[in-house]
Design an enzyme around this catalytic site. Structure first.
Site, PDB file in Angstrom:
ATOM      1  N   ASP A   1      -3.433   7.453  -2.924  1.00 41.50           N
ATOM      2  CA  ASP A   1      -3.366   6.276  -2.053  1.00 41.50           C
ATOM      3  C   ASP A   1      -3.721   5.075  -2.924  1.00 41.50           C
ATOM      4  OD1 ASP A   1      -3.577   4.510   0.071  1.00 41.50           O
ATOM      5  OD2 ASP A   1      -5.256   5.530   1.050  1.00 41.50           O
TER       6      ASP A   1
ATOM      7  N   ASP B   1       0.863  -1.186   0.000  1.00 34.46           N
ATOM      8  CA  ASP B   1       0.000   0.000   0.000  1.00 34.46           C
ATOM      9  C   ASP B   1       0.898   1.235   0.000  1.00 34.46           C
ATOM     10  OD1 ASP B   1      -1.970   1.952   0.511  1.00 34.46           O
ATOM     11  OD2 ASP B   1      -3.196   0.493   1.607  1.00 34.46           O
TER      12      ASP B   1
ATOM     13  N   GLU C   1      -6.444  -1.003  -4.365  1.00 30.82           N
ATOM     14  CA  GLU C   1      -6.928   0.343  -4.035  1.00 30.82           C
ATOM     15  C   GLU C   1      -6.548   1.333  -5.119  1.00 30.82           C
ATOM     16  OE1 GLU C   1      -5.062   2.057  -0.546  1.00 30.82           O
ATOM     17  OE2 GLU C   1      -6.715   3.458  -0.267  1.00 30.82           O
TER      18      GLU C   1
ATOM     19  N   HIS D   1      -7.522  10.293   6.129  1.00 29.69           N
ATOM     20  CA  HIS D   1      -8.930   9.980   6.374  1.00 29.69           C
ATOM     21  C   HIS D   1      -9.651  11.298   6.659  1.00 29.69           C
ATOM     22  CE1 HIS D   1      -8.688   5.552   6.412  1.00 29.69           C
ATOM     23  NE2 HIS D   1      -7.426   5.807   6.682  1.00 29.69           N
TER      24      HIS D   1
ATOM     25  N   HIS E   1     -12.173   5.777   1.901  1.00 32.22           N
ATOM     26  CA  HIS E   1     -12.258   7.030   2.659  1.00 32.22           C
ATOM     27  C   HIS E   1     -12.087   8.231   1.758  1.00 32.22           C
ATOM     28  CE1 HIS E   1      -7.811   6.855   2.383  1.00 32.22           C
ATOM     29  NE2 HIS E   1      -8.033   5.554   2.465  1.00 32.22           N
TER      30      HIS E   1
ATOM     31  N   GLU F   1     -11.049   0.902  -1.572  1.00 33.44           N
ATOM     32  CA  GLU F   1     -10.123  -0.192  -1.278  1.00 33.44           C
ATOM     33  C   GLU F   1     -10.800  -1.439  -0.719  1.00 33.44           C
ATOM     34  OE1 GLU F   1      -7.213   0.671   1.820  1.00 33.44           O
ATOM     35  OE2 GLU F   1      -8.151   2.596   2.157  1.00 33.44           O
TER      36      GLU F   1
HETATM   37 MN    MN Z   1      -3.864   2.681   1.034  1.00 31.01          MN
HETATM   38 MN    MN Z   2      -6.589   4.087   1.792  1.00 31.17          MN
END
Ligand code: MN
Ligand code: MN
Length: 315
Positions: free
Chosen positions: A101, A90, A292, A169, A161, A195
């Protein structure tokens, strides 16, 4: 009403997104059994900086039943990817605080092809219906349904998010199941990370005792030791409220690793910094897959962490 996103902001998101997908593709081709996790994290984070971004959080390398928040610790020098592992990587990149992200699962276990496939499909289907005005729960429904069709479970206590400047977030949660209490909708002018996490275990994660990722919780503080104050100032200066790890502090803090850890722990106890414990599937023998992407919702949908960008949206 359509909120137009400032062009300069869009450019920064696109740049963060491009760096993120380049690093993601590099990692996907570099990963193989025998690769050292610590080296992988160092290389990926250095690559982010070389390409003109900053890591938005420490590289997460979560293996098998570990779902998230695992970054290599300074003394994990010998830990490698093993044959049979399912590895989630990630990646977070920011450009001037605007965050991309993205995550990918790389499997070295043929028996788990369908698990990986289900998570990939859940994300693709989610991205095909996302848009301004779409309910968050519709995405959750697609993810849950896709997992179920393959005979797996989506992880209910992890989700996508909204993203804000210097905020991973930013308030909205995009559930990984059909959460009927979640009435939120995607809004134009905002960035979101989608994700799906899918497992062949119980479908929820629990906190483990291990912690390797932290973030500043407070900027006003009193009753700190000189050492604590110096460390907090350094964290505030370098990472603001974004997550960080001991690897990033080791050199500059000028503290031996044990002193660094003790100081971090005491700052956690004083509620100055918060910890992100490693999250593991409740069934420790299970496997978790995750993909994601980050999207910008406008009149169109820009998938910034994918080189095909908005094209992919029309698939
Ligand atoms: Mn992530
Ligand atoms: Mn994330």
């Amino acid at each position: 009403m359509c909120i137009v996103m400032d062009e300069e902001v869009v450019k920064k998101y696109l740049k963060a997104g491009e760096i993120a997908w380049r690093v993601k593709y590099f990692i996907s081709s570099y990963l193989r059994p025998g690769v050292k996790l610590l080296k992988l994290a160092d290389i990926a984070e250095a690559m982010i900086k070389e390409l003109g971004g900053q890591p938005a959080f420490p590289l997460n390398i979560s293996i098998n039943s570990i779902a998230a928040h695992k970054t290599p610790l300074l003394d994990e020098v010998g830990t490698i990817v093993e044959n049979g592992d399912v590895v989630k990587v990630d990646i977070g990149v920011h450009v001037d605080g605007y965050i991309a992200d993205t995550a990918v699962t790389v499997s070295f276990n043929d028996k788990l092809d369908l698990l990986i496939e289900s998570a990939k499909e859940a994300l693709e289907k989610s991205l095909s219906i996302i848009g301004s005005g779409v309910r968050f729960s519709s995405i959750g429904s697609v993810i849950e349904e896709t997992a179920r069709r393959y005979g797996f479970k989506s992880i209910r206590n992890l989700g996508g998010h909204s993203l804000g400047r210097y905020l991973i977030h930013a308030g909205d949660v995009i559930p990984n199941y059909n959460d009927v209490f979640q009435l939120g909708k995607f809004k134009s002018g905002k960035a979101y990370a989608i994700e799906p996490f899918i497992s062949n275990g119980k479908g929820y994660v629990v906190e483990s005792n291990e912690v390797g990722i932290y973030a500043l919780a407070k900027t006003k503080f009193k009753k700190l030791t000189t050492q604590e104050t110096q460390l907090v100032n350094q964290i505030a200066d370098r990472f603001k409220t974004l997550p960080f790890c001991e690897r990033w502090l080791a050199h500059e803090a000028g503290l031996p690793i044990n002193t660094l850890r003790t100081t971090l722990n005491s700052l956690v106890l004083k509620n100055i910094i918060m910890k992100y414990p490693v999250l593991q599937e409740a069934l420790s023998t299970s496997y978790v897959a995750q993909f994601e992407e980050t999207v910008l919702i406008r009149d169109d949908v820009l998938i910034i962490t994918n080189p095909k960008g908005s094209e992919l949206r029309s698939l």
